[in-house]
Scaffold this motif. Structure first.
Motif, PDB file in Angstrom:
ATOM      1  N   ARG A   4       7.721  29.683 -33.128  1.00 53.69           N
ATOM      2  CA  ARG A   4       7.949  28.340 -32.593  1.00 53.69           C
ATOM      3  C   ARG A   4       7.544  27.284 -33.611  1.00 53.69           C
ATOM      4  O   ARG A   4       6.380  27.192 -33.981  1.00 53.69           O
ATOM      5  CB  ARG A   4       7.168  28.176 -31.290  1.00 53.69           C
ATOM      6  CG  ARG A   4       7.632  29.102 -30.182  1.00 53.69           C
ATOM      7  CD  ARG A   4       6.736  29.038 -28.967  1.00 53.69           C
ATOM      8  NE  ARG A   4       5.385  29.480 -29.268  1.00 53.69           N
ATOM      9  CZ  ARG A   4       4.405  29.562 -28.367  1.00 53.69           C
ATOM     10  NH1 ARG A   4       4.642  29.217 -27.113  1.00 53.69           N
ATOM     11  NH2 ARG A   4       3.204  29.980 -28.711  1.00 53.69           N
ATOM     12  N   ARG A   5       8.500  26.497 -34.031  1.00 56.42           N
ATOM     13  CA  ARG A   5       8.251  25.459 -35.026  1.00 56.42           C
ATOM     14  C   ARG A   5       8.414  24.102 -34.362  1.00 56.42           C
ATOM     15  O   ARG A   5       9.415  23.839 -33.709  1.00 56.42           O
ATOM     16  CB  ARG A   5       9.220  25.587 -36.203  1.00 56.42           C
ATOM     17  CG  ARG A   5       9.033  26.869 -37.012  1.00 56.42           C
ATOM     18  CD  ARG A   5       9.848  26.809 -38.306  1.00 56.42           C
ATOM     19  NE  ARG A   5       9.620  28.010 -39.089  1.00 56.42           N
ATOM     20  CZ  ARG A   5      10.441  29.056 -39.103  1.00 56.42           C
ATOM     21  NH1 ARG A   5      11.552  29.023 -38.393  1.00 56.42           N
ATOM     22  NH2 ARG A   5      10.159  30.111 -39.847  1.00 56.42           N
ATOM     23  N   ILE A   6       7.441  23.248 -34.588  1.00 51.71           N
ATOM     24  CA  ILE A   6       7.430  21.934 -33.953  1.00 51.71           C
ATOM     25  C   ILE A   6       7.035  20.883 -34.974  1.00 51.71           C
ATOM     26  O   ILE A   6       6.223  21.136 -35.876  1.00 51.71           O
ATOM     27  CB  ILE A   6       6.452  21.912 -32.751  1.00 51.71           C
ATOM     28  CG1 ILE A   6       6.558  20.590 -31.985  1.00 51.71           C
ATOM     29  CG2 ILE A   6       5.021  22.180 -33.183  1.00 51.71           C
ATOM     30  CD1 ILE A   6       5.820  20.597 -30.650  1.00 51.71           C
ATOM     31  N   VAL A   7       7.638  19.699 -34.872  1.00 48.51           N
ATOM     32  CA  VAL A   7       7.258  18.587 -35.732  1.00 48.51           C
ATOM     33  C   VAL A   7       6.714  17.465 -34.861  1.00 48.51           C
ATOM     34  O   VAL A   7       7.305  17.108 -33.838  1.00 48.51           O
ATOM     35  CB  VAL A   7       8.446  18.091 -36.591  1.00 48.51           C
ATOM     36  CG1 VAL A   7       9.620  17.644 -35.738  1.00 48.51           C
ATOM     37  CG2 VAL A   7       8.004  16.966 -37.519  1.00 48.51           C
ATOM     38  N   PHE A   8       5.557  16.944 -35.247  1.00 44.53           N
ATOM     39  CA  PHE A   8       4.964  15.777 -34.600  1.00 44.53           C
ATOM     40  C   PHE A   8       5.451  14.533 -35.338  1.00 44.53           C
ATOM     41  O   PHE A   8       5.415  14.481 -36.568  1.00 44.53           O
ATOM     42  CB  PHE A   8       3.439  15.854 -34.646  1.00 44.53           C
ATOM     43  CG  PHE A   8       2.843  16.694 -33.558  1.00 44.53           C
ATOM     44  CD1 PHE A   8       2.164  16.116 -32.500  1.00 44.53           C
ATOM     45  CD2 PHE A   8       2.975  18.075 -33.584  1.00 44.53           C
ATOM     46  CE1 PHE A   8       1.623  16.891 -31.489  1.00 44.53           C
ATOM     47  CE2 PHE A   8       2.442  18.866 -32.579  1.00 44.53           C
ATOM     48  CZ  PHE A   8       1.765  18.273 -31.529  1.00 44.53           C
ATOM     49  N   ARG A  52      16.308  14.307 -40.108  1.00 52.24           N
ATOM     50  CA  ARG A  52      17.336  15.333 -39.987  1.00 52.24           C
ATOM     51  C   ARG A  52      17.171  16.397 -41.082  1.00 52.24           C
ATOM     52  O   ARG A  52      17.294  17.605 -40.833  1.00 52.24           O
ATOM     53  CB  ARG A  52      18.721  14.699 -40.085  1.00 52.24           C
ATOM     54  CG  ARG A  52      19.866  15.702 -39.955  1.00 52.24           C
ATOM     55  CD  ARG A  52      21.200  15.039 -40.278  1.00 52.24           C
ATOM     56  NE  ARG A  52      21.598  14.063 -39.272  1.00 52.24           N
ATOM     57  CZ  ARG A  52      22.254  14.375 -38.160  1.00 52.24           C
ATOM     58  NH1 ARG A  52      22.571  15.647 -37.912  1.00 52.24           N
ATOM     59  NH2 ARG A  52      22.589  13.430 -37.305  1.00 52.24           N
ATOM     60  N   ALA A  53      16.890  15.945 -42.308  1.00 48.89           N
ATOM     61  CA  ALA A  53      16.707  16.886 -43.413  1.00 48.89           C
ATOM     62  C   ALA A  53      15.508  17.799 -43.176  1.00 48.89           C
ATOM     63  O   ALA A  53      15.570  19.000 -43.449  1.00 48.89           O
ATOM     64  CB  ALA A  53      16.533  16.114 -44.727  1.00 48.89           C
ATOM     65  N   LEU A  54      14.428  17.237 -42.649  1.00 47.72           N
ATOM     66  CA  LEU A  54      13.220  18.030 -42.416  1.00 47.72           C
ATOM     67  C   LEU A  54      13.453  19.116 -41.379  1.00 47.72           C
ATOM     68  O   LEU A  54      13.137  20.294 -41.607  1.00 47.72           O
ATOM     69  CB  LEU A  54      12.077  17.104 -41.973  1.00 47.72           C
ATOM     70  CG  LEU A  54      10.772  17.795 -41.565  1.00 47.72           C
ATOM     71  CD1 LEU A  54      10.173  18.550 -42.741  1.00 47.72           C
ATOM     72  CD2 LEU A  54       9.769  16.778 -41.014  1.00 47.72           C
ATOM     73  N   VAL A  55      14.003  18.737 -40.225  1.00 45.92           N
ATOM     74  CA  VAL A  55      14.172  19.730 -39.160  1.00 45.92           C
ATOM     75  C   VAL A  55      15.224  20.763 -39.553  1.00 45.92           C
ATOM     76  O   VAL A  55      15.148  21.930 -39.137  1.00 45.92           O
ATOM     77  CB  VAL A  55      14.521  19.067 -37.810  1.00 45.92           C
ATOM     78  CG1 VAL A  55      13.403  18.136 -37.368  1.00 45.92           C
ATOM     79  CG2 VAL A  55      15.838  18.321 -37.881  1.00 45.92           C
ATOM     80  N   SER A  56      16.203  20.365 -40.375  1.00 48.56           N
ATOM     81  CA  SER A  56      17.210  21.320 -40.829  1.00 48.56           C
ATOM     82  C   SER A  56      16.622  22.291 -41.851  1.00 48.56           C
ATOM     83  O   SER A  56      16.936  23.487 -41.837  1.00 48.56           O
ATOM     84  CB  SER A  56      18.414  20.584 -41.437  1.00 48.56           C
ATOM     85  OG  SER A  56      19.033  19.745 -40.490  1.00 48.56           O
ATOM     86  N   ALA A  57      15.770  21.784 -42.730  1.00 49.96           N
ATOM     87  CA  ALA A  57      15.193  22.626 -43.778  1.00 49.96           C
ATOM     88  C   ALA A  57      14.325  23.734 -43.211  1.00 49.96           C
ATOM     89  O   ALA A  57      14.324  24.858 -43.722  1.00 49.96           O
ATOM     90  CB  ALA A  57      14.388  21.770 -44.749  1.00 49.96           C
ATOM     91  N   TYR A  58      13.587  23.438 -42.146  1.00 49.06           N
ATOM     92  CA  TYR A  58      12.644  24.412 -41.602  1.00 49.06           C
ATOM     93  C   TYR A  58      13.055  24.961 -40.243  1.00 49.06           C
ATOM     94  O   TYR A  58      12.275  25.641 -39.588  1.00 49.06           O
ATOM     95  CB  TYR A  58      11.243  23.778 -41.507  1.00 49.06           C
ATOM     96  CG  TYR A  58      10.702  23.370 -42.853  1.00 49.06           C
ATOM     97  CD1 TYR A  58      10.514  24.313 -43.855  1.00 49.06           C
ATOM     98  CD2 TYR A  58      10.412  22.040 -43.133  1.00 49.06           C
ATOM     99  CE1 TYR A  58      10.029  23.938 -45.103  1.00 49.06           C
ATOM    100  CE2 TYR A  58       9.934  21.659 -44.371  1.00 49.06           C
ATOM    101  CZ  TYR A  58       9.746  22.611 -45.350  1.00 49.06           C
ATOM    102  OH  TYR A  58       9.275  22.246 -46.589  1.00 49.06           O
ATOM    103  N   ASP A  59      14.287  24.677 -39.839  1.00 50.54           N
ATOM    104  CA  ASP A  59      14.805  25.201 -38.577  1.00 50.54           C
ATOM    105  C   ASP A  59      13.848  24.909 -37.421  1.00 50.54           C
ATOM    106  O   ASP A  59      13.506  25.783 -36.625  1.00 50.54           O
ATOM    107  CB  ASP A  59      15.060  26.704 -38.688  1.00 50.54           C
ATOM    108  CG  ASP A  59      15.918  27.231 -37.541  1.00 50.54           C
ATOM    109  OD1 ASP A  59      16.686  26.438 -36.973  1.00 50.54           O
ATOM    110  OD2 ASP A  59      15.793  28.423 -37.208  1.00 50.54           O
ATOM    111  N   ILE A  60      13.419  23.656 -37.331  1.00 49.81           N
ATOM    112  CA  ILE A  60      12.491  23.220 -36.283  1.00 49.81           C
ATOM    113  C   ILE A  60      13.253  23.068 -34.969  1.00 49.81           C
ATOM    114  O   ILE A  60      14.371  22.569 -34.946  1.00 49.81           O
ATOM    115  CB  ILE A  60      11.819  21.899 -36.702  1.00 49.81           C
ATOM    116  CG1 ILE A  60      10.909  22.145 -37.908  1.00 49.81           C
ATOM    117  CG2 ILE A  60      11.032  21.288 -35.550  1.00 49.81           C
ATOM    118  CD1 ILE A  60      10.415  20.882 -38.575  1.00 49.81           C
TER     119      ILE A  60
END
Length: 582
Positions: free
Chosen positions: A20-24, A106-114
């Protein structure tokens, strides 16, 4: 722009893709903090990391001057990779919509499949991150730390310092927002856009019931907000039963700003100092940064307080906790309706006695006379009286109040909070209600008549809630889901409005003169008005008509209108007859 996808290899990728990957997402993030919201965001990020989540942070930071706004820098905070974007502006005219921040996100969540997004305060980065995340298929949860979803200041304070109780009248404080092309738009379109973005979240949280109600009353995300306390890390707050013996040390740890009641606290200190019989029996320490910090220093330097009142500035976290442990009482004289102040949670958990204003979420934390003291807002005499009450009755009163606070210490544990938050993140979200109807607005800066109509539309249509979205902030999905296009400038060219409306099959509402209305009165999907009541009638008609019966069957005809209008638009005297389009 930095290619985050290309840098994905710089972060360990040995973790199972199923993890589970999450970004704050937070406009500020430790160690750079402005208030308690950033501390809460980081603490919750660490808690999820300890529970096995892979956690990232996407944050803003004030530009240092060494790099222009929009520059992305990376670092790590307690094992959490943080992507920090130099914020270009905190001005309310532009701090809510920032396409560049959305592109980085968008680039961040795409890069790490968040797959999960946890938003805290996003003003500065832009509210558009929320609908963007949803459009990417991500699960979005948002905590509302203040009133940013319906008040551009976030505090609900008017210019005169009073608390606003008419959330539809933002124009009374800010007549309009500047746009890059020049001119101003009514502040309502900013408010509606931010509210629309916020309502796109899967799950909404408020740490206090009060703030949840304030959003309800403002017509934003009604009946959708979960009240979940932020909680605190009890391990970092040692419990100390206060004795009340010796000098009573008061602590005010807050942002040094008007909304925190700093001027009123200094006046209360002046009143307290007049009690010569109490001198030597109390001290007051102010800790924090903020735009009033120079004023506080200057005022204390010119006072006769000596060591009785000290300004400590912004303290490192560990030093602040030590200062709290040495204090018998905490004073929070805020004049705005606080949500769930972190310093009050910490004071209760530590055993200190809180003195706070009787508004916002404060009464949910303090039982007046049982665990602390509540005072009226903006009342220096009431603050001084509460402090005097503790000084004069310290040995008998403070131990009782301190013990009552320590007895409720466990319920403040963030362990309870994280259990609830993790369930909200992983359980299926509650079905969201149908979104409010959207009216796309455009045509340049509206004239005075249209601005007045926007500002008073809630009175004209009190039972017809809608969202007015400026054309430049609407993506294709928003256009497709809109009810109509409102071309609110009579003087500008109608062609762009027709083009975009035809593309999405939307009816066009336009303010026009009688002659133009007569010439185009036959045109399908075109609605003219001259007075506000006419606009209200058109809108009610469109809202009561099923979308399939409005404009979309007439798209081909609308395109014919466009072709004819294109040929004739440079002529001042012409007539368009239906036969022309055959």
């Amino acid at each position: 722009m930095m290619d985050l996808a290309a840098q994905a290899g710089s972060h360990p990728q040995s973790i199972d893709d199923a993890r589970r990957r999450i970004v704050f997402v937070s406009n500020f993030y430790p160690p750079a903090t402005v208030g308690g919201a950033e501390v809460v965001a980081h603490r919750q990020a660490l808690a999820l990391k300890e529970r096995g989540w892979e956690v990232f942070a996407f944050a803003g930071q004030l530009t240092s001057g060494a790099a222009p706004g929009g520059t992305l820098v990376t670092d790590e905070q307690d094992g959490i990779p943080v992507y920090r974007l130099e914020i270009q502006s905190l001005d309310p005219d532009s701090n809510f919509n920032w396409p560049l921040a959305e592109a980085y996100f968008r680039a961040l969540v795409s890069a790490y499949d968040i797959k999960w997004v946890f938003c805290h305060n996003v003003i500065g980065l832009g509210a558009g991150i929320i609908p963007l995340a949803r459009s990417m298929g991500l699960r979005v949860i948002t905590t509302l730390h203040d009133n940013w979803g319906h008040c551009y200041r976030g505090t609900r304070l008017r210019e005169d310092g009073s608390v606003c109780d008419t959330p539809q009248e933002c124009w009374a404080c800010h007549p309009g927002i500047r746009i890059p092309s020049g001119g101003r738009l009514p502040i309502r379109v900013r408010r509606d856009y931010v509210a629309w973005c916020l309502e796109r979240a899967d799950t909404l949280i408020s740490p206090s019931r009060f703030t949840a109600r304030s959003y309800d009353e403002a017509g934003v995300a009604r009946d959708r907000i979960n009240a979940v306390s932020n909680g605190i890390d009890l391990h970092a707050i040692p419990p100390v039963l206060r004795s009340g013996e010796g000098p009573i040390n008061f602590l005010c740890a807050a942002y040094m700003g008007e909304h925190k009641g700093i001027p009123q606290l200094l006046e209360a200190a002046e009143l307290l100092w007049r009690r010569e019989d109490l001198r030597g029996r109390w001290t007051l320490s102010l800790a924090g940064a903020g735009h009033l910090a120079p004023m506080v220093r200057t005022r204390l330097a010119a006072s006769k307080f000596g060591d009785a009142v000290r300004f400590l500035g912004k303290l490192p976290r560990a030093e602040l906790i030590r200062t709290l442990s040495r204090s018998q009482a905490v004073v929070l004289p805020s004049v705005w309706p606080e949500n769930e102040p972190v310093i009050l949670l910490e004071s209760i958990a530590s055993g200190a006695v809180p003195i706070a204003t009787n508004l916002g979420g404060n009464p949910e934390l303090i039982r007046d006379g049982e665990t602390g003291i509540l005072v009226e807002r903006a009342d220096p005499a009431a603050i001084a009286a509460a402090m005097i009450h503790l000084i004069e009755n310290g040995p008998s009163l403070i131990p009782i109040l301190s013990a009552a606070n320590l007895a409720q210490r466990d319920r403040l544990s963030e362990r309870h909070t994280m259990n609830r938050l993790e369930a909200l993140l992983t359980d299926p979200p509650a079905p969201a209600p149908a979104p409010l109807p959207i009216i796309i607005c455009g045509g340049g800066e509206p004239d005075l008549g249209s601005k007045t109509l926007v500002n008073t539309l809630h009175d004209l249509l009190p039972d017809t809630p809608i969202r007015l979205i400026w054309q430049d902030w609407a993506d294709a999905q928003t256009w497709s889901g809109a009810v109509a296009y409102w071309h609110w400038t009579r003087e500008s060219d109608l062609l762009p409005a027709f083009e975009r409306a035809a593309r999405y099959g939307l009816p066009v509402i336009t303010r026009s003169d009688p002659d133009l209305a007569t010439r185009f009165n036959w045109a399908a999907g075109l609605h003219h008005y001259q007075q506000p009541e006419g606009f209200a009638a058109i809108l009610q008609q469109l809202l009561s008509t099923p979308p399939s019966d409005q404009m979309k069957p007439e798209v081909a005809l609308s395109k014919s209108i466009l072709r004819a209008y294109t040929m004739l638009r440079d002529r001042r005297d012409f007539r368009l007859e239906a036969a022309t389009l055959k």
